[in-house]
Scaffold this motif. Structure first.
Motif, PDB file in Angstrom:
ATOM      1  N   PHE A 152       0.838  -1.201   0.000  1.00 55.31           N
ATOM      2  CA  PHE A 152       0.000   0.000   0.000  1.00 55.31           C
ATOM      3  C   PHE A 152       0.871   1.249   0.000  1.00 55.31           C
ATOM      4  CE2 PHE A 152      -2.687  -3.264   1.832  1.00 55.31           C
ATOM      5  CZ  PHE A 152      -3.928  -3.021   1.261  1.00 55.31           C
ATOM      6  N   ARG A 153       0.383   2.276  -0.677  1.00 55.97           N
ATOM      7  CA  ARG A 153       1.029   3.583  -0.686  1.00 55.97           C
ATOM      8  C   ARG A 153      -0.029   4.647  -0.408  1.00 55.97           C
ATOM      9  NH1 ARG A 153       6.159   3.197  -2.463  1.00 55.97           N
ATOM     10  NH2 ARG A 153       6.728   1.310  -3.633  1.00 55.97           N
ATOM     11  N   PRO A 154       0.369   5.793   0.116  1.00 57.57           N
ATOM     12  CA  PRO A 154      -0.627   6.808   0.483  1.00 57.57           C
ATOM     13  C   PRO A 154      -1.337   7.402  -0.728  1.00 57.57           C
ATOM     14  CG  PRO A 154       1.607   7.663   0.744  1.00 57.57           C
ATOM     15  CD  PRO A 154       1.739   6.202   0.485  1.00 57.57           C
ATOM     16  N   HIS A 155      -2.637   7.590  -0.581  1.00 63.07           N
ATOM     17  CA  HIS A 155      -3.452   8.284  -1.565  1.00 63.07           C
ATOM     18  C   HIS A 155      -2.882   9.680  -1.793  1.00 63.07           C
ATOM     19  CE1 HIS A 155      -7.007  10.351  -3.185  1.00 63.07           C
ATOM     20  NE2 HIS A 155      -7.570   9.168  -3.386  1.00 63.07           N
ATOM     21  N   ALA A 156      -3.065  10.217  -2.971  1.00 65.69           N
ATOM     22  CA  ALA A 156      -2.512  11.533  -3.309  1.00 65.69           C
ATOM     23  C   ALA A 156      -3.040  12.638  -2.405  1.00 65.69           C
ATOM     24  CB  ALA A 156      -2.823  11.863  -4.767  1.00 65.69           C
ATOM     25  N   ASP A 157      -4.243  12.467  -1.855  1.00 63.90           N
ATOM     26  CA  ASP A 157      -4.836  13.494  -0.997  1.00 63.90           C
ATOM     27  C   ASP A 157      -4.527  13.300   0.488  1.00 63.90           C
ATOM     28  OD1 ASP A 157      -5.980  14.755  -3.193  1.00 63.90           O
ATOM     29  OD2 ASP A 157      -7.822  13.571  -3.067  1.00 63.90           O
ATOM     30  N   PHE A 158      -3.815  12.255   0.829  1.00 67.79           N
ATOM     31  CA  PHE A 158      -3.502  11.978   2.234  1.00 67.79           C
ATOM     32  C   PHE A 158      -2.696  13.130   2.843  1.00 67.79           C
ATOM     33  CE2 PHE A 158      -0.306  10.259   5.241  1.00 67.79           C
ATOM     34  CZ  PHE A 158      -1.154   9.845   6.252  1.00 67.79           C
ATOM     35  N   SER A 159      -3.055  13.515   4.075  1.00 65.78           N
ATOM     36  CA  SER A 159      -2.337  14.594   4.754  1.00 65.78           C
ATOM     37  C   SER A 159      -2.334  14.326   6.254  1.00 65.78           C
ATOM     38  CB  SER A 159      -2.979  15.952   4.455  1.00 65.78           C
ATOM     39  OG  SER A 159      -4.302  16.000   4.954  1.00 65.78           O
ATOM     40  N   VAL A 160      -1.475  15.058   6.955  1.00 68.24           N
ATOM     41  CA  VAL A 160      -1.336  14.873   8.401  1.00 68.24           C
ATOM     42  C   VAL A 160      -1.256  16.219   9.099  1.00 68.24           C
ATOM     43  CG1 VAL A 160      -0.042  13.765  10.263  1.00 68.24           C
ATOM     44  CG2 VAL A 160       0.019  12.773   7.960  1.00 68.24           C
ATOM     45  N   PHE A 161      -2.067  16.397  10.123  1.00 64.44           N
ATOM     46  CA  PHE A 161      -1.904  17.492  11.073  1.00 64.44           C
ATOM     47  C   PHE A 161      -1.395  16.875  12.363  1.00 64.44           C
ATOM     48  CE2 PHE A 161      -4.964  21.173   9.761  1.00 64.44           C
ATOM     49  CZ  PHE A 161      -4.336  21.247   8.525  1.00 64.44           C
ATOM     50  N   MET A 162      -0.199  17.248  12.776  1.00 66.84           N
ATOM     51  CA  MET A 162       0.323  16.816  14.064  1.00 66.84           C
ATOM     52  C   MET A 162       0.070  17.915  15.074  1.00 66.84           C
ATOM     53  SD  MET A 162       4.260  16.203  15.222  1.00 66.84           S
ATOM     54  CE  MET A 162       4.698  16.484  16.946  1.00 66.84           C
ATOM     55  N   THR A 163      -0.492  17.578  16.231  1.00 65.96           N
ATOM     56  CA  THR A 163      -0.703  18.570  17.271  1.00 65.96           C
ATOM     57  C   THR A 163       0.168  18.243  18.474  1.00 65.96           C
ATOM     58  OG1 THR A 163      -2.513  17.468  18.478  1.00 65.96           O
ATOM     59  CG2 THR A 163      -3.098  18.735  16.509  1.00 65.96           C
ATOM     60  N   THR A 164       0.711  19.271  19.089  1.00 67.64           N
ATOM     61  CA  THR A 164       1.541  19.086  20.271  1.00 67.64           C
ATOM     62  C   THR A 164       1.498  20.341  21.129  1.00 67.64           C
ATOM     63  OG1 THR A 164       3.795  18.620  21.084  1.00 67.64           O
ATOM     64  CG2 THR A 164       3.614  19.834  19.009  1.00 67.64           C
ATOM     65  N   ASN A 165       1.637  20.146  22.447  1.00 67.94           N
ATOM     66  CA  ASN A 165       1.705  21.280  23.364  1.00 67.94           C
ATOM     67  C   ASN A 165       3.132  21.756  23.575  1.00 67.94           C
ATOM     68  OD1 ASN A 165      -1.094  21.093  23.744  1.00 67.94           O
ATOM     69  ND2 ASN A 165      -0.858  19.658  25.432  1.00 67.94           N
TER      70      ASN A 165
END
Length: 236
Positions: free
Chosen positions: A128-141
């Motif tokens: 499997f490979r990531p879909h072209a629209d895949f995205s990530v928001f990382m949240t941290t304090n």
């Protein structure tokens, strides 16, 4: 989430980065500013997948695992990140830096560049490979980006400090609280009041008068908070 009003600068920065095609973004800064809430809903056309990272998190939460099914058969259930890979959804990853070493390594692999990221199913051998629209928001304090692992920062080219709640997140509060909640999000020490705390106060005053609710929620700051609410109501 549709933007229909002027955004605080931090959220305008997020909007500009997303519009420019940036897929991986770190949202950092004080807790309780709605980073996760907005990450889940911000300009997305399908449900986001959320992962809350901690030491108890396993690879099953990320890619999946076999689970008992009908007739004593074990069935594969996709984890949150693999689901997002397949559909092109966004992953909102809370506190990645708190994940255990093995899970962090897996997340780093899943959040790598589309040209490098791949995952092989342990049973079928399908790649499997990531879909072209895949995205990530990382949240941290975390306030200092130098505290994050270098390999993690390298996968997130844009890091934006969120010091105010998104206007849409503020809509969950009664109108007379929104201005005060926005102004108090990035105060120092005890003067900082999170969006969660404002929501608790808003809920409590449905049953109690404002003074009693403020005394229970804000304690020694109750008088100052009530004054701020009244002043903002007059100047709004």
């Amino acid at each position: 989430m549709t933007i229909t009003e002027t955004l605080p600068q931090c959220w305008q920065d997020v909007a500009d980065a997303v519009s420019a095609g940036i897929k991986n973004i770190i949202l950092f800064g004080p807790p309780g500013t709605g980073k996760t809430h907005t990450g889940v809903h911000f300009e997305t056309t399908q449900p986001a997948q959320r992962v809350v990272c901690n030491e108890d998190m396993t690879a099953a939460d990320v890619t999946g695992c076999f689970m008992p099914g009908p007739d004593n058969q074990f069935i594969w259930n996709d984890g949150a990140v693999l689901k997002a890979w397949k559909s092109g959804a966004r992953v909102v990853a809370d506190e990645i830096d708190r994940a255990s070493g093995d899970v962090l390594s897996l997340l780093l692999a899943m959040f790598d560049s589309p040209e490098s990221a791949s995952w092989t199913h342990p049973s079928t051998g399908e790649v499997f490979r990531p879909h072209a629209d895949f995205s990530v928001f990382m949240t941290t304090n975390v306030e200092d980006m130098d505290e994050l692992p270098t390999a993690l920062k390298d996968r997130f080219p844009v890091a934006i400090r969120i010091n105010q709640p998104h206007p849409t997140a503020l809509l969950s509060l009664s109108p007379d609280l929104r201005q005060a909640a926005s102004l108090s999000a990035d105060r120092r020490g005890e003067e900082r009041i999170s969006l969660r705390t404002w929501k608790a106060f808003d809920q409590m005053r449905k049953s109690l008068d404002d003074e009693r609710a403020a005394a229970l929620i804000f304690r020694n700051m109750a008088h100052d908070v009530l004054d701020a609410i009244r002043i903002n109501a007059v100047t709004a």
